[in-house]
Write a protein that holds these residues in place. Structure first.
Motif, PDB file in Angstrom:
ATOM      1  N   ASN A   2       1.454  -0.908   8.181  1.00  0.00           N
ATOM      2  CA  ASN A   2       0.417  -0.264   7.394  1.00  0.00           C
ATOM      3  C   ASN A   2      -0.852  -0.086   8.222  1.00  0.00           C
ATOM      4  N   GLU A  53      -9.805   2.081  -3.792  1.00  0.00           N
ATOM      5  CA  GLU A  53      -8.470   1.562  -4.101  1.00  0.00           C
ATOM      6  C   GLU A  53      -7.496   2.701  -4.411  1.00  0.00           C
ATOM      7  N   ASN A  56      -6.678   4.478  -1.171  1.00  0.00           N
ATOM      8  CA  ASN A  56      -5.778   3.633  -0.382  1.00  0.00           C
ATOM      9  C   ASN A  56      -4.355   3.674  -0.920  1.00  0.00           C
ATOM     10  N   ARG A  57      -4.207   3.769  -2.236  1.00  0.00           N
ATOM     11  CA  ARG A  57      -2.861   3.873  -2.809  1.00  0.00           C
ATOM     12  C   ARG A  57      -2.166   5.151  -2.333  1.00  0.00           C
ATOM     13  N   TRP A  59      -2.868   6.855   0.436  1.00  0.00           N
ATOM     14  CA  TRP A  59      -2.600   6.713   1.873  1.00  0.00           C
ATOM     15  C   TRP A  59      -1.388   5.818   2.121  1.00  0.00           C
ATOM     16  N   GLN A  60      -1.283   4.741   1.357  1.00  0.00           N
ATOM     17  CA  GLN A  60      -0.138   3.849   1.488  1.00  0.00           C
ATOM     18  C   GLN A  60       1.165   4.572   1.138  1.00  0.00           C
ATOM     19  N   THR A  61       1.124   5.384   0.085  1.00  0.00           N
ATOM     20  CA  THR A  61       2.306   6.147  -0.313  1.00  0.00           C
ATOM     21  C   THR A  61       2.729   7.127   0.782  1.00  0.00           C
ATOM     22  N   GLN A  63       2.283   6.771   3.983  1.00  0.00           N
ATOM     23  CA  GLN A  63       2.922   6.003   5.053  1.00  0.00           C
ATOM     24  C   GLN A  63       4.312   5.501   4.649  1.00  0.00           C
ATOM     25  N   ASP A  64       4.431   5.006   3.416  1.00  0.00           N
ATOM     26  CA  ASP A  64       5.715   4.481   2.955  1.00  0.00           C
ATOM     27  C   ASP A  64       6.809   5.546   2.969  1.00  0.00           C
TER      28      ASP A  64
END
Length: 226
Positions: A2, A53, A56-57, A59-61, A63-64
């Motif tokens: 991450n 937040e 970031n959710r 952005w995390q998605t 990357q995932d």
């Protein structure tokens, strides 16, 4: 692995309906966000904010779901709408495209639509706070002797023959200008026999007040929205 949200991060998600002049754009960043819609000659622009937040959710998605590896291929198709996503990050731009002649490769369809789902879910939660409760009252001059169809983009579809006669329609709409499509039918006799009496579009504007009411009337051979 991450990676922290890039300082230059922004994302643009665009939906269009092919040759129709109908599209929507979501733009998201730490500084500003907006939702823009075009429905033929009508345009609406709604600014809003997302929290760190929420960004970031998203952005995390991305990357995932290996967003930088998602691929499309060109196919010979015409009048095809779809969805495209443009991601600004770390000094570069990555485009994910499933619209027009660009068609996702099969292995990337699930990751792509997971990204779309999260972007829309997060944005919808923020936009919900901006929505207005709109009531469209249907005048007795219409209810008594006619069938009615009503369509408002973002507000829904009503068909009195299928759903039964109603005295009012409830919609939750963002502030801005809208076009209401209305068809009025005159019954000829029993069953489904009916004439199309009137087919029209009617512009109306939704203000910032949280509750607003309009009345749809049929007067002197014309439909009016007041």
């Amino acid at each position: 692995m991450n990676v922290a949200l890039p300082p230059d991060f922004s994302i643009t998600l665009t939906k269009d309906e092919g040759m129709l002049p109908v599209y929507s754009t979501l733009f998201l960043s730490a500084e500003a966000c907006f939702f823009k819609e075009k429905d033929h000659q009508i345009e609406r622009h709604t600014p809003f904010k997302l929290s760190p937040e929420q960004l970031n959710r998203i952005w995390q998605t991305l990357q995932d779901n290996d967003f930088e590896r998602i691929e499309s291929e060109e196919q010979n198709v015409t009048d095809r709408g779809g969805i495209s996503i443009s991601v600004q990050h770390n000094g570069k731009n990555t485009t994910l495209d499933n619209s027009g002649m660009h068609v996702l490769k099969d292995k990337w369809r699930k990751p792509f639509y997971e990204i779309v789902r999260v972007i829309e879910e997060v944005s919808r939660a923020a936009l919900r706070k901006k929505k207005v409760d709109v009531q469209i009252n249907i005048h007795p001059s219409i209810i008594s002797g006619y069938d009615l169809e009503v369509f408002v983009r973002g507000g829904g579809i009503y068909n009195s023959e299928k759903e039964g006669k109603k005295g009012s329609l409830a919609m939750d709409l963002l502030p801005g200008d809208y076009m209401m499509s209305v068809v009025l039918y005159e019954k000829n006799g029993p069953g489904s026999s009916r004439n199309t009496l009137l087919r029209t579009t009617m512009p109306f504007s939704v203000g910032e007040a949280k509750e607003q009411t309009f009345t749809l009337k049929y007067v002197d051979g014309k439909l009016r929205l007041e």
